[in-house]
Design an enzyme around this catalytic site. Structure first.
Site, mmCIF file in Angstrom:
data_model
loop_
_atom_site.group_PDB
_atom_site.id
_atom_site.type_symbol
_atom_site.label_atom_id
_atom_site.label_comp_id
_atom_site.label_asym_id
_atom_site.label_seq_id
_atom_site.Cartn_x
_atom_site.Cartn_y
_atom_site.Cartn_z
ATOM 1 N N CYS A 89 -15.719 -40.974 47.348
ATOM 2 C CA CYS A 89 -15.770 -40.742 46.027
ATOM 3 C C CYS A 89 -15.141 -39.103 46.030
ATOM 4 O O CYS A 89 -15.675 -38.334 46.705
ATOM 5 C CB CYS A 89 -17.270 -40.306 45.764
ATOM 6 S SG CYS A 89 -17.509 -39.677 44.040
ATOM 7 N N CYS A 125 -19.166 -45.086 43.549
ATOM 8 C CA CYS A 125 -19.512 -44.147 44.435
ATOM 9 C C CYS A 125 -21.075 -44.728 44.895
ATOM 10 O O CYS A 125 -21.862 -44.936 43.854
ATOM 11 C CB CYS A 125 -19.640 -42.645 43.728
ATOM 12 S SG CYS A 125 -20.499 -41.484 44.624
ATOM 13 N N TYR A 156 8.267 -64.827 10.759
ATOM 14 C CA TYR A 156 8.251 -64.267 9.434
ATOM 15 C C TYR A 156 9.681 -64.425 8.836
ATOM 16 O O TYR A 156 10.680 -63.949 9.499
ATOM 17 C CB TYR A 156 7.381 -63.374 9.028
ATOM 18 C CG TYR A 156 8.006 -61.962 8.943
ATOM 19 C CD1 TYR A 156 8.719 -61.280 9.963
ATOM 20 C CD2 TYR A 156 8.390 -61.417 7.732
ATOM 21 C CE1 TYR A 156 9.165 -60.273 10.243
ATOM 22 C CE2 TYR A 156 9.195 -60.284 7.747
ATOM 23 C CZ TYR A 156 9.497 -59.473 8.845
ATOM 24 O OH TYR A 156 10.272 -58.297 9.037
ATOM 25 N N LYS A 165 10.635 -45.831 9.735
ATOM 26 C CA LYS A 165 9.538 -46.070 10.891
ATOM 27 C C LYS A 165 8.472 -45.330 10.865
ATOM 28 O O LYS A 165 8.154 -44.592 9.805
ATOM 29 C CB LYS A 165 10.672 -45.414 11.972
ATOM 30 C CG LYS A 165 11.937 -46.074 12.376
ATOM 31 C CD LYS A 165 11.531 -47.112 13.253
ATOM 32 C CE LYS A 165 12.926 -47.667 13.989
ATOM 33 N NZ LYS A 165 12.811 -48.660 14.875
ATOM 34 N N LYS A 190 8.206 -54.230 8.938
ATOM 35 C CA LYS A 190 9.322 -54.444 9.915
ATOM 36 C C LYS A 190 8.610 -54.829 11.188
ATOM 37 O O LYS A 190 8.045 -53.817 11.859
ATOM 38 C CB LYS A 190 10.174 -53.272 10.035
ATOM 39 C CG LYS A 190 11.513 -53.537 11.116
ATOM 40 C CD LYS A 190 12.222 -52.369 10.915
ATOM 41 C CE LYS A 190 13.508 -52.709 11.691
ATOM 42 N NZ LYS A 190 13.589 -53.310 12.999
ATOM 43 N N CYS A 230 -24.477 -37.200 43.598
ATOM 44 C CA CYS A 230 -23.028 -37.186 43.099
ATOM 45 C C CYS A 230 -23.033 -36.319 41.783
ATOM 46 O O CYS A 230 -23.721 -36.828 40.810
ATOM 47 C CB CYS A 230 -22.287 -38.426 42.796
ATOM 48 S SG CYS A 230 -20.541 -38.260 41.925
ATOM 49 N N ASP A 242 7.887 -55.991 15.078
ATOM 50 C CA ASP A 242 8.494 -55.783 16.027
ATOM 51 C C ASP A 242 8.978 -56.909 17.096
ATOM 52 O O ASP A 242 7.953 -57.573 17.799
ATOM 53 C CB ASP A 242 7.558 -54.518 16.968
ATOM 54 C CG ASP A 242 8.533 -53.826 18.105
ATOM 55 O OD1 ASP A 242 9.507 -53.925 17.861
ATOM 56 O OD2 ASP A 242 7.645 -53.010 18.427
ATOM 57 N N GLU A 272 8.556 -54.102 2.520
ATOM 58 C CA GLU A 272 8.031 -55.202 3.531
ATOM 59 C C GLU A 272 7.757 -54.637 5.225
ATOM 60 O O GLU A 272 8.371 -53.295 5.158
ATOM 61 C CB GLU A 272 9.323 -56.089 3.748
ATOM 62 C CG GLU A 272 9.652 -57.175 2.582
ATOM 63 C CD GLU A 272 10.965 -57.987 2.936
ATOM 64 O OE1 GLU A 272 10.815 -58.528 3.792
ATOM 65 O OE2 GLU A 272 11.992 -57.666 2.118
ATOM 66 N N CYS A 322 -18.000 -36.280 45.175
ATOM 67 C CA CYS A 322 -19.190 -35.833 46.114
ATOM 68 C C CYS A 322 -18.870 -36.400 47.461
ATOM 69 O O CYS A 322 -19.632 -35.719 48.552
ATOM 70 C CB CYS A 322 -20.374 -36.544 45.797
ATOM 71 S SG CYS A 322 -20.640 -38.116 45.675
#
Ligand code: I6G
Length: 690
Positions: free
Chosen positions: A424, A446, A235, A330, A128, A452, A130, A126, A427
């Site tokens: 920025c 920027c 579930y 796991k 698991k 740039c 969380d 099945e 540049c």
């Protein structure tokens, strides 16, 4: 006259019972089976009928009524619940490789005294989820109590909250034992979690860290009205106290059979549950679910294997309160703790500034992560991420790692709040916060688009594109090569290229190099509109370039125009005007423009054209599909020359939709909104002759 039998009015109690049955069934189809039987409106109608009936006849209101899912009194604390059958924990196999499943099967076989030649043990495998463990007690088929696990012996009574979880039946269907405790996991789906966080962002409030913590917080709310606003799911995976078979309770032989029966009584049971023979099947299951993990609509942290035969489970028994017949296998954790070493700013190809957390290296989601996106300034503020903080970093699938939350109690004294730089970092040009639809957007950009280095390739490609100055043959591969080899740094460098440096590039024959040089030369005879569009000023498309050219007549006037001057131009609003002004305020950009001019660009400059009334001024057109003779661009040019605005999408403001062959959704939209539709002949009839 014939006596008509009058239909006997249905008794309120009978009607309430009918409504209970119907509403329970519809809710089960909707929430548990994800297969609605009736439209929502029908459900709502019956629900309101039952509410009215219960209001008129309070004696009909029972705890398991479908109306009893919302709200309830705010509690001071939860009552304690002693579990009649302890809620166990499950042994975790920390070896996340196939050998983890092999070790479990070997252990089970050893405990059962099976030799190598003996038959395989059958398991149930099945997911698991969380979430958090829950015990649901039903008496005579009605939910009477929901309790958390607590320490396994004593949990907390969270019945009021659990009633709000639609996937948990308030009343069971079929023949059920008088006493039935069902155990399972309450969790939150990822899409529900994201929706909840979207709402938090809209309200400018702190976002939740992850679905698990949010579900746990929701279950432990003292105010059930708050829980009702958190979309939780459930579930079922096992049993607690159940009326024994000797007293008429069920006599399950296998875990699988028990799960199928729970399903028939109305509980959600994971569709990913399988039987498995021996370690080979367990390994295959672990691998298959591992590959699916990121596509599941909820978080799982592993899979669980259980011996299927309940007789064998009894034989195996328990060791230090953990069943010997089950194990959790796991997967790599998708969230880990680490520290923020620095917050850097990355500049994207379009000039967007993205804050990125530099992290102490951490193994998460199967890889070592050292960077995580912080998205934008608002997101950093909301999460209040600071340099030195201990943070939770999440990496799921191929998604870019993300800082999902900060452990505030671990903050070091004096950690400074983050502020977005106003220049920025690549540049040094000014970085400004964008506006989106007249409102403050989330991103900084920027403004040194032409200068740039982070935006270099994009800027060059745009300038050279067909609707800008049109340098034939200068595609992205070539620009990539030129920039990566350091041959061109800024746009004007393009016009200083010589045959030798071009022909020296990979796969570039001398003939092709000469063609590029010719195309560059040719591109210098252009129009002010194309040149201006080619500068790639944010929000200033071709329409803006055309309007500015027409209004001001020459480049110097445009560069010198004040915000007010710019806003005085037809179709130029504050967003465009601000962007144009910011662009020319940036000395780096002016420098590039001057250098380009020095490269020999020529166009006819003229006096500003007085704005004369044009036949289609004020009209908005949308073009879709393929027209018989005009290309889309030609139609657009001629419409704009006649004063019309050409838009990309149909709305109530559209004056006409011009539709050619294979017009798609735009035609449907126009029909729906009642927007008149023209064919090419209809369009030509509106246009002045060229
Ligand atoms: O915590 C758990 C998650 C999933 C479980 C569990 C489970 O089965 C799918 N099964 C048992 C028997 C226990 N905890 C104790």
């Amino acid at each position: 006259m014939i006596d008509q039998p009058t239909p006997t009015p249905i008794e309120p109690a009978q009607r309430a019972a009918q409504l209970h049955t119907l509403l329970h069934r519809y809710a089960h189809r909707y929430y548990v089976l994800d297969d609605p039987e009736v439209p929502d409106a029908e459900y709502d109608r019956l629900f309101r009928e039952l509410q009215a009936l219960e209001a008129a006849h309070p004696q009909l209101l029972t705890a398991d009524s479908p109306t009893q899912r919302v709200g309830g009194a705010v509690l001071d604390e939860f009552d304690k619940v002693r579990h009649r059958i302890p809620m166990l924990s499950i042994r975790t196999e920390t070896d996340i490789e196939a050998s983890g499943a092999e070790a479990f099967d070997a252990r089970v076989r050893r405990e059962l005294g099976l030799a190598d030649g003996d038959p395989a043990v059958e398991y149930v495998a099945e997911l698991k989820f969380d979430g958090l463990a829950m015990s649901l007690r039903y008496e005579n088929g009605s939910l009477v109590q929901a309790a958390t696990r607590g320490d396994g012996e004593t949990g907390e009574d969270v019945t009021q909250n659990i009633r709000t979880v639609h996937q948990i039946p308030l009343r069971l269907t079929g023949t059920v034992p008088p006493v039935l405790e069902v155990r399972g996991e309450v969790y939150m789906r990822r899409d529900h979690f994201e929706q909840l966080n979207d709402k938090q962002r809209e309200k400018g409030e702190k976002t939740y860290i992850n679905p698990r913590n949010t579900a746990a917080g929701a279950v432990r709310q003292l105010d059930p009205n708050i829980t009702a606003q958190r979309p939780l799911s459930f579930y079922a995976y096992g049993l607690g106290e159940v009326t024994p078979a000797s007293e008429g309770g069920p006599d399950f032989q296998t875990h699988w059979n028990m799960l199928q029966t729970l399903k028939s009584w109305g509980f959600p049971v994971s569709a990913q549950t399988n039987t498995a023979q021996a370690a080979t099947d367990l390994i295959a299951y672990h691998q298959r679910i591992g590959a699916l993990r990121d596509t599941l609509p909820f978080d799982i942290d592993g899979v669980v294997y259980k011996v299927n035969s309940l007789a064998l489970q009894r034989q195996l028994g328990f060791i230090s309160r953990e069943p010997r017949w089950a194990v959790a296998h796991k997967y790599p954790a998708q969230e880990q703790l680490t520290t923020v070493l620095a917050i850097d700013i990355q500049v994207g190809r379009t000039g967007k500034l993205t804050p990125v957390a530099k992290l102490a290296p951490v193994f998460v989601g199967g890889v070592t992560v050292t960077n995580a996106t912080l998205h934008n300034e608002d997101e950093i503020r909301r999460k209040d991420v600071r340099v030195g903080d201990t943070v939770i970093v999440r990496r799921a699938g191929d998604v870019i790692p993300e800082v999902v939350g900060v452990l505030a109690d671990k903050r070091v004294v004096g950690a400074a709040e983050f502020t977005m730089p106003r220049a920025c970092p690549v540049c040094g040009s000014a970085a400004t916060r964008e506006e989106v639809n007249g409102e403050e957007g989330a991103d900084y950009r920027c403004t040194g688009g032409l200068f740039c280095p982070a935006q270099r390739k994009q800027a060059i490609l745009h300038f050279a594109s067909r609707r800008a100055v049109d340098v034939e043959g200068l595609g992205d591969k070539l620009v990539e090569q030129l920039v990566d080899a350091g041959i061109i740094k800024t746009l004007p460098d393009l016009y200083r290229l010589g045959l030798t440096s071009l022909a020296g590039l990979d796969r570039m024959a001398e003939k092709s190099a000469q063609n590029v040089l010719d195309a560059l030369q040719k591109s210098k005879q252009t129009t002010l509109q194309r040149f201006l569009f080619g500068l790639g000023i944010r929000h200033a498309g071709e329409g803006t370039a055309k309007a500015l050219t027409r209004h001001f007549g020459n480049l110097d006037a445009i560069m010198a125009a004040s915000l007010e001057d710019l806003m005085g131009v037809t179709d130029v609003g504050p967003v465009v005007a601000t962007s144009v002004r910011a662009f020319f305020d940036e000395p780096h950009n002016r420098e590039v423009v001057e250098q380009l001019r020095a490269c020999g660009f020529t166009w006819e400059e003229g006096e500003p054209v007085p704005q004369t009334a044009k036949p289609l001024t004020g009209k908005t057109f949308v073009i879709t599909g393929t027209l018989p003779t005009l290309s889309r661009d030609e139609a657009k040019d001629r419409l704009e020359a006649a004063g019309a605005k050409v838009s990309g999408s149909v709305s109530k403001k559209t004056t006409y939709l011009v539709a050619g062959a294979e017009a798609g959704s735009k035609l449907d939209k126009a029909t729906e909104l009642g927007v008149p539709v023209l064919d090419e002949a209809g369009l030509l009839a509106l246009l002045p002759s060229p």
